[in-house]
Design an enzyme around this catalytic site. Structure first.
Site, PDB file in Angstrom:
ATOM      1  N   ARG A  30      -4.348  13.129  27.308  1.00 36.63           N
ATOM      2  CA  ARG A  30      -4.184  12.764  28.723  1.00 36.63           C
ATOM      3  C   ARG A  30      -5.334  11.960  29.316  1.00 36.63           C
ATOM      4  NH1 ARG A  30      -2.126  17.821  27.965  1.00 36.63           N
ATOM      5  NH2 ARG A  30       0.054  18.206  28.508  1.00 36.63           N
TER       6      ARG A  30
ATOM      7  N   GLN B 152       0.796   6.992  14.338  1.00 30.30           N
ATOM      8  CA  GLN B 152       1.460   8.311  14.430  1.00 30.30           C
ATOM      9  C   GLN B 152       2.944   8.158  14.136  1.00 30.30           C
ATOM     10  OE1 GLN B 152       3.547   9.215  17.441  1.00 30.30           O
ATOM     11  NE2 GLN B 152       4.264  11.011  16.317  1.00 30.30           N
TER      12      GLN B 152
ATOM     13  N   HIS C  19      -0.177  19.930  20.603  1.00 32.15           N
ATOM     14  CA  HIS C  19       0.526  18.848  21.298  1.00 32.15           C
ATOM     15  C   HIS C  19       0.203  18.898  22.795  1.00 32.15           C
ATOM     16  CE1 HIS C  19       4.041  16.105  20.101  1.00 32.15           C
ATOM     17  NE2 HIS C  19       3.868  15.806  21.377  1.00 32.15           N
TER      18      HIS C  19
ATOM     19  N   ARG D 112     -12.359  17.485  27.586  1.00 34.49           N
ATOM     20  CA  ARG D 112     -12.592  16.769  28.847  1.00 34.49           C
ATOM     21  C   ARG D 112     -14.057  16.454  29.091  1.00 34.49           C
ATOM     22  NH1 ARG D 112      -8.098  16.702  27.755  1.00 34.49           N
ATOM     23  NH2 ARG D 112      -6.291  17.439  28.925  1.00 34.49           N
TER      24      ARG D 112
ATOM     25  N   TYR E 163       6.768  10.134  13.658  1.00 38.61           N
ATOM     26  CA  TYR E 163       7.751  11.214  13.604  1.00 38.61           C
ATOM     27  C   TYR E 163       8.668  10.873  12.444  1.00 38.61           C
ATOM     28  CZ  TYR E 163       6.550  12.983  18.308  1.00 38.61           C
ATOM     29  OH  TYR E 163       5.927  13.525  19.391  1.00 38.61           O
TER      30      TYR E 163
ATOM     31  N   ALA F 127       2.827   8.750  24.164  1.00 33.81           N
ATOM     32  CA  ALA F 127       3.954   7.833  24.272  1.00 33.81           C
ATOM     33  C   ALA F 127       3.935   7.112  25.622  1.00 33.81           C
ATOM     34  CB  ALA F 127       5.261   8.628  24.124  1.00 33.81           C
TER      35      ALA F 127
ATOM     36  N   THR G 164       3.222  13.805  12.802  1.00 33.58           N
ATOM     37  CA  THR G 164       3.314  14.907  13.766  1.00 33.58           C
ATOM     38  C   THR G 164       4.288  15.943  13.230  1.00 33.58           C
ATOM     39  OG1 THR G 164       2.783  13.410  15.560  1.00 33.58           O
ATOM     40  CG2 THR G 164       3.823  15.495  16.164  1.00 33.58           C
TER      41      THR G 164
END
Ligand SMILES: Cc1cc2nc3c(=O)[nH]c(=O)nc-3n(C[C@H](O)[C@H](O)[C@H](O)COP(=O)(O)O)c2cc1C
Ligand SMILES: O=C(O)C(=O)c1ccccc1
Length: 371
Positions: A318, A135, A263, A298, A137, A79, A163
């Protein structure tokens, strides 16, 4: 641009971001045990390469639900990109489309889905159709939910990623300490405009787009998934599956793919690392639907471990935000480049010709002695 790895992009992002916003992006629920576990679990898995296979340079491409991907790495929905960079989701979408990477666009984006899709189209190489998923909700207000699904369809999104790990919002103590509970003035959830919200009715919809209008409802159930199936022909991906019984139920309910996810440790703290849940989910679905995985990816070696344990592709949350904050579109592009180069190198070193060539025979635990 001199970023050696994803970690150095996180450092660059941290240096430029408002500390309150850095905490929002980096943080997780409560003690952040799951945040740490996601990355730590990858480090506990060892790779044992095969030699002399003459595999040549690997091909990295794969296909998920008909979407062609230049590598088995997608962008998980995150978000509020405007907190990271003024170009926000527009920049992210351009970087993803230019790289042939599927972007799962968050319902809580700070740019409208139509504008995100338009940017992706501009950036896709040779006028190809960019791969954009939406995505969702699911909102108890089914009228609104249907309206946003129609917008996503019309914008050209090719899957609905629902989600399902969010019957309530996780407890983010960093946000509480920072008193960060709403977007700053001038930033809105552009997909939520027109959504009537509790306590905002008196505004008559004119002042809409506030994040507090979104309802994370504990009343959402399999009936809503059946309803979504009825109203849309798009493939449905459930995001946030961790229990093998739910994986089975998803298959039985006609879901098209699962995204194994906690999440990023932002919902229920102390859920185990996703990579540690993947084998039991793979066992449960028996190849009946493709599995995707996010949480702590990562490195190229992390991608290989997920493929070896049954994922068709992985996704990052991230890292894309770090790239965006550090250098906008070029920063997201750099993150994707790094992962692509690392994956290419790791596949080559493992003796694999493609992602499809990766099997569990490459895996062991880092702790010896080995059998
Ligand atoms: C800042 C941030 C915002 C997120 N927003 C959403 C969201 O709106 N919807 C959602 O389904 N997941 C959201 N997620 C979870 C991600 O989709 C993903 O599951 C997670 O970030 C993966 O872990 P990673 O960050 O370690 O790669 C968010 C994660 C972060 C870090
Ligand atoms: O931050 C998140 O992870 C997220 O999914 C979310 C959910 C509701 C409101 C804002 C963000």
């Amino acid at each position: 641009m001199d970023y050696a790895n994803v970690r150095s992009l996180e450092e660059a992002a941290r240096a430029v971001l408002d500390p309150v916003h850095y905490d929002y992006f980096a943080g997780g629920a409560q003690d952040e045990i799951t945040v740490a576990a996601n990355e730590a679990a990858f480090a506990r898995i060892g790779l044992v390469p095969r030699i002399l296979r003459g595999a040549a340079r690997p091909r990295l491409g794969t296909t998920v639900l008909g979407a062609e991907m230049s590598m088995p790495v997608m962008l998980s929905p995150t978000a509020f990109h405007k907190l990271a960079h003024p170009e926000a989701e527009r920049a992210t979408a351009r970087a993803a489309a230019a790289a042939g990477v599927t972007m799962i666009s968050a319902m809580l984006s700070t740019v409208a889905i139509e504008d995100i899709a338009a940017e992706a189209r501009k950036a896709a190489p040779g006028g190809a159709e960019p791969s954009l998923w939406f995505q969702l909700y699911v909102q108890p207000d089914l009228g609104f939910t249907e309206a946003i699904v129609r917008r996503a369809e019309a914008a050209g999104c090719r899957a609905l990623v629902v989600t399902v790990d969010s019957p309530a919002l996780g407890r983010h103590e960093r946000n509480d300490r920072n008193d960060f509970h709403d977007l700053p003035p001038g930033m809105r959830c552009e997909n939520l405009r027109e959504l009537p919200g509790e306590g905002l009715r008196d505004l008559g919809g004119r002042d809409s787009g506030h994040v507090r209008q979104v309802v994370l409802s504990p009343e959402i159930s399999w009936d809503h998934i059946a309803w979504l199936r009825q109203i849309s022909d798009l493939p449905i991906v459930l995001k946030g599956v961790l229990h093998p019984r739910d994986a089975r139920l998803a298959v039985e309910n006609g879901v098209d793919a699962l995204l194994v996810s906690n999440h990023g440790g932002r919902q229920l703290d102390t859920t185990p690392a996703t990579i540690d849940r993947l084998p039991i989910i793979a066992e449960a679905v028996q190849g009946q639907v493709p599995l995707l995985l996010d949480g702590g990816v990562r490195r190229g070696t992390d991608v290989i471990k997920a493929l070896a344990l049954g994922a068709t592709a992985t996704a990052i949350g991230r890292p894309a935000v770090w790239g965006l904050a550090a250098a906008g579109e070029a920063g997201v592009a750099r993150v994707l480049d790094l992962l692509r180069n690392e994956l290419d190198n790791a596949l080559t070193l493992c003796g694999c010709a493609s992602p499809q060539d990766v099997t569990a025979e490459l895996l062991t635990t880092m702790e010896g002695p080995h059998q």
